[in-house]
Design an enzyme around this catalytic site. Sequence first.
Site, PDB file in Angstrom:
ATOM      1  N   ASP A   8     -21.146  -8.448  12.903  1.00 36.55           N
ATOM      2  CA  ASP A   8     -21.529  -7.466  13.910  1.00 36.55           C
ATOM      3  C   ASP A   8     -22.414  -6.472  13.166  1.00 36.55           C
ATOM      4  OD1 ASP A   8     -21.752  -5.336  15.617  1.00 36.55           O
ATOM      5  OD2 ASP A   8     -19.604  -4.842  15.642  1.00 36.55           O
ATOM      6  N   LYS A  70     -31.216  -0.365  13.408  1.00 39.37           N
ATOM      7  CA  LYS A  70     -31.134  -1.290  14.548  1.00 39.37           C
ATOM      8  C   LYS A  70     -31.968  -0.805  15.736  1.00 39.37           C
ATOM      9  CE  LYS A  70     -27.531  -3.602  17.241  1.00 39.37           C
ATOM     10  NZ  LYS A  70     -26.068  -3.795  17.295  1.00 39.37           N
ATOM     11  N   GLU A 147     -23.374  -9.280  21.852  1.00 38.31           N
ATOM     12  CA  GLU A 147     -22.162  -8.553  21.461  1.00 38.31           C
ATOM     13  C   GLU A 147     -21.066  -8.618  22.529  1.00 38.31           C
ATOM     14  OE1 GLU A 147     -23.908  -4.822  20.436  1.00 38.31           O
ATOM     15  OE2 GLU A 147     -24.848  -5.676  18.666  1.00 38.31           O
ATOM     16  N   ASP A 169     -19.169  -0.838  26.102  1.00 37.50           N
ATOM     17  CA  ASP A 169     -19.428  -0.708  24.663  1.00 37.50           C
ATOM     18  C   ASP A 169     -20.188   0.588  24.378  1.00 37.50           C
ATOM     19  OD1 ASP A 169     -20.302  -0.890  22.061  1.00 37.50           O
ATOM     20  OD2 ASP A 169     -21.127  -2.907  22.221  1.00 37.50           O
TER      21      ASP A 169
END
Length: 598
Positions: A8, A70, A147, A169
């Site tokens: 992850d 990211k 994810e 999330d």
Amino acid sequence: MAATIGIDLGTTNSCVATVEGGRPVIIPNAEGERTTPSVVAFSKDGERLTGGVACRQAAVNPDRTITSVKRHMGSDWRANIDGRAFTPQELSAMILRKLRRDAEAFLNQEVTDAVITVPAYFSDSQRQATKDAGKIAGLNVLRIINEPTSAALAYGLDNGMPQKVMVYDLGGGTFDVSIIEIGDDVIEVLATSGDNHLGGDDFDERVANHLIDAFAREHGVGLRRSPQALQRVREAAEQAKKELSSMDSTQVNLPFLAQGSQGPLHLDMTLTRATFNDLTRDLVERTTGPVQTALNDAGIAASELGCVLLVGGSTRIPAVQEHVRKLTGKEPSASINPDECVATGAAIQAATLSGASTGLVKANSLLLLDVTPLSLSIETVGGVATRLVERNTTLPVHYSQVFSTAAAFQTSVEVRVLQGERPMAKDNKAIGTFRLKGIKRAPAGVPQIEVTFDIDANGILTVSAKDLDTGKQQSITIDDSDRMSDEEVERAIRDAELYASQDEERRSALAAREEAQRLLNEVDQALAAAGKQLEKDEKKRVKADADELRRLLAKHPGGFGKKAREAQEQVEDVTGIKAAADKLRASSEHVRELAAQR
Ligand code: AMP
């Protein structure tokens, strides 16, 4: 066998897992932490730091510390350090390399294959950039997966009944909400929505601003111009936020934060959960829109949800959990760890994709058969398994290769289709055989036979062979049930490891035969070319040596099918062939030289 891992690769933190003994396990990093800060830093003397070490020096080196890479994946953003422009891929690769190294140290074995997760909303170029980052870090990226799908996979493992779930999330920098359907054998994202600029960082900023304003009110000194003081306040704000997830109030204490006219100034404040909630209420509210959009797009009401999964560190905030309860009317699932479930799902996927049996019956049945679990080959001369499709090739597959005949005037060939990783045909599983007849009579090696493997999305394999000269064609269809079971797959991979050295011996034996055959052809041609220039005696000697080698080779003929298998039984014993070839090489040296000069 190298271990496979699930990664992850988070905006703020990353997490790595693997499957061991049939259970997913989180791999702690070298510092013993279960998650690693996704931070890269360049020290003044050129050293590259990653993870916790990079994070800890951020306050004293803010300009050369890079966080939240990211957010820039797939863009032309660059970090300029000492005249070099680093791409987001290169920076992510530095984090991935640390994760990989730490995993190797923990598992005490090499790690190459990995599944890396990305947000569901990531575009193709962002996914490609993530894959490239993996490649740069020396990883073989088996798959990039979403994810939320990964979280649902981790959840579905223990709670696999068909249902629709919401994955909410809230991480460090982004908010994602997905509606996912867990079916009997498919996990599918029905809808996804979110906010790319909403996450834990925003909560930290609210707290930090609150502290800075209070400090300014109390001491009349601003902190915003001092990068180092700012960094310390930000870190303290995040710490306070985390503490307020489990406590009603916390103390923020930062000594020597600034210099006042009377001497050093310290920050010392109490922060309550109620104040924190007031400061961040609108941020929590901002998740409402995407949740409703996702539900609408999936065409379901919140009441139809089987459960709500909370993912991302920021879902530990009690006000966030309360908001989710209010929005969905559901108690969020407590059965998964918000920081670890994405990596866990990725590890399950990685283990399944790598062909190793995960021991996780449910995980296997939850996944689509979307790659070939083992390599596919056909048997060729000398009992060799010539690979046409590598294992883990994504379906559908279409691949052709042209072969020829091994014997002169052969009018048919037997095509044996094999599955497995071993180089020799007899060590793999034969999954089908057919014969192509009507090949035009021709010397060995002349006919052009095109063998094609087609595997459709359902895993159905069709193998066909076609004589390119006559157009004659023959094919068979082998569906998945004809292929190997999970146990067989597992055994084949274990065998491949175990017998790697034996296989190597056989391969080199075969190479010796091929070399001997090549030498024979060369000598035959040289004898014909040198002709009268050669003394009778020498010619006789060379011919005798060549005949002896031919005799030994003929004892174990090669070719398609059965003959090849029989030959393979004896092919290990090539010492005689090698010696005869050496003898012929020496005796024919002169004749070959003569021929070469002509
Ligand atoms: P992630 O990107 O999922 O690793 O989430 C990281 C974010 O979660 C950061 O903003 C952290 O500050 C936040 N976080 C981690 N633990 C907690 C906690 N106990 N309470 C509140 N926020 C947390």
